[in-house]
Design a protein around this motif. Structure first.
Motif, PDB file in Angstrom:
ATOM      1  N   LYS A 231       0.832  -1.204   0.000  1.00 51.37           N
ATOM      2  CA  LYS A 231       0.000   0.000   0.000  1.00 51.37           C
ATOM      3  C   LYS A 231       0.868   1.255   0.000  1.00 51.37           C
ATOM      4  N   TYR A 232       1.911   1.264   0.828  1.00 48.83           N
ATOM      5  CA  TYR A 232       2.758   2.449   0.967  1.00 48.83           C
ATOM      6  C   TYR A 232       3.811   2.510  -0.126  1.00 48.83           C
ATOM      7  N   ARG A 233       4.227   1.350  -0.614  1.00 52.47           N
ATOM      8  CA  ARG A 233       5.132   1.315  -1.769  1.00 52.47           C
ATOM      9  C   ARG A 233       4.438   1.937  -2.976  1.00 52.47           C
ATOM     10  N   ASN A 234       3.192   1.556  -3.209  1.00 51.83           N
ATOM     11  CA  ASN A 234       2.446   2.077  -4.349  1.00 51.83           C
ATOM     12  C   ASN A 234       2.131   3.562  -4.202  1.00 51.83           C
ATOM     13  N   SER A 235       1.764   3.994  -3.007  1.00 54.73           N
ATOM     14  CA  SER A 235       1.449   5.415  -2.814  1.00 54.73           C
ATOM     15  C   SER A 235       2.692   6.278  -2.994  1.00 54.73           C
ATOM     16  N   LEU A 236       3.864   5.729  -2.637  1.00 49.34           N
ATOM     17  CA  LEU A 236       5.109   6.472  -2.828  1.00 49.34           C
ATOM     18  C   LEU A 236       5.422   6.600  -4.318  1.00 49.34           C
ATOM     19  N   LYS A 237       5.144   5.548  -5.078  1.00 53.07           N
ATOM     20  CA  LYS A 237       5.351   5.611  -6.527  1.00 53.07           C
ATOM     21  C   LYS A 237       4.455   6.672  -7.158  1.00 53.07           C
TER      22      LYS A 237
END
Length: 245
Positions: A231-237
């Motif tokens: 979830k946070y990996r994707n939001s950072l991208k």
């Protein structure tokens, strides 16, 4: 190692940068929001092979470039002037510059939903943006050091390893890295995003202490420490382009 190359396809020219890595096993093409095309290549992949692969993905590359052109992002370079908006922990905060007496070095701090910089009233107009920038960078760097230290103590204990040496620094293209000697480097601009994004990057780099690659074993370690990391990996991208000082 990096080198520039170009190919002609579909009646147009694609300029791209080749980035070689000894650790990479598969090639990948990345189209960036700033309209740059990057080819990430395993060591030893020939320039001719790369050209063929770029030509084969030409239509996809042009579609990406057209989308980014149509949705061009605003210039993110900061001017370090009164009222300019900065992100801090995922929230937008206006910059407030306060001129005071008897201050030797500019000081930045967060107060009342504002990023405030106190600076000497004797500061000349041409010096002002440079001194404000220094204070702002110091603020984000110091806060990042505090947060990374806390997170590493928590997760190192869970991970069963000694807390590694770390440093926070400005990194133009990376959120974090782990050296061969297990020294972690974390980009202090992550303090601009929601805290969970910084937490994910710290966990990610900590897992490289045991796994120096991005194998299935590596991602298993990340998931064990942070089950909802994706979830946070994707939001950072998605949002990381905003985190520019």
């Amino acid at each position: 190692m990096r080198k520039n190359d170009r190919v002609s396809a579909c009646g147009k020219t694609i300029n791209y940068e080749i980035v070689y890595s000894k650790k990479r096993k598969r090639a990948a093409i990345l189209v960036r929001p700033d309209m740059r095309v990057e080819f990430r290549a395993p060591q030893g992949l020939s320039a001719d092979t790369i050209r063929g692969m770029v030509e084969g993905k030409a239509q996809w590359i042009f579609k990406k470039l057209e989308w980014f052109e149509a949705n061009r992002l605003p210039d993110q370079k900061k001017q370090y002037c009164e009222g300019e908006v900065y992100l801090y922990l995922g929230r937008e905060c206006p910059l407030r510059i306060t001129f005071v007496n008897d201050i030797k070095k500019p000081l930045a701090f967060f107060k009342n939903s504002e990023l405030t910089v106190e600076i000497s009233e004797n500061t000349s107009e041409d010096q002002l943006p440079f001194l404000v920038k220094e204070a702002v960078w110091n603020f984000y760097s110091k806060r990042a050091e505090e947060e990374v230290e806390k997170l590493l103590k928590i997760y190192s204990k869970k991970f069963g390893v000694s807390t590694p040496v770390f440093m926070v620094k400005y990194q133009k293209k990376r959120w974090g890295s782990c050296s061969a000697k297990n020294v972690l480097r974390i980009n202090f601009q992550l303090m601009m995003g929601p805290p969970k994004q910084l937490e994910y990057v710290v966990v990610h780099e900590l897992c490289h202490v045991k796994e120096k690659n991005h194998s299935a074993r590596f991602w298993k370690l990340v998931r064990e420490l942070m089950p909802d990391y994706e979830k946070y990996r994707n939001s950072l991208k998605i949002d990381g382009w905003k985190y520019v000082l």
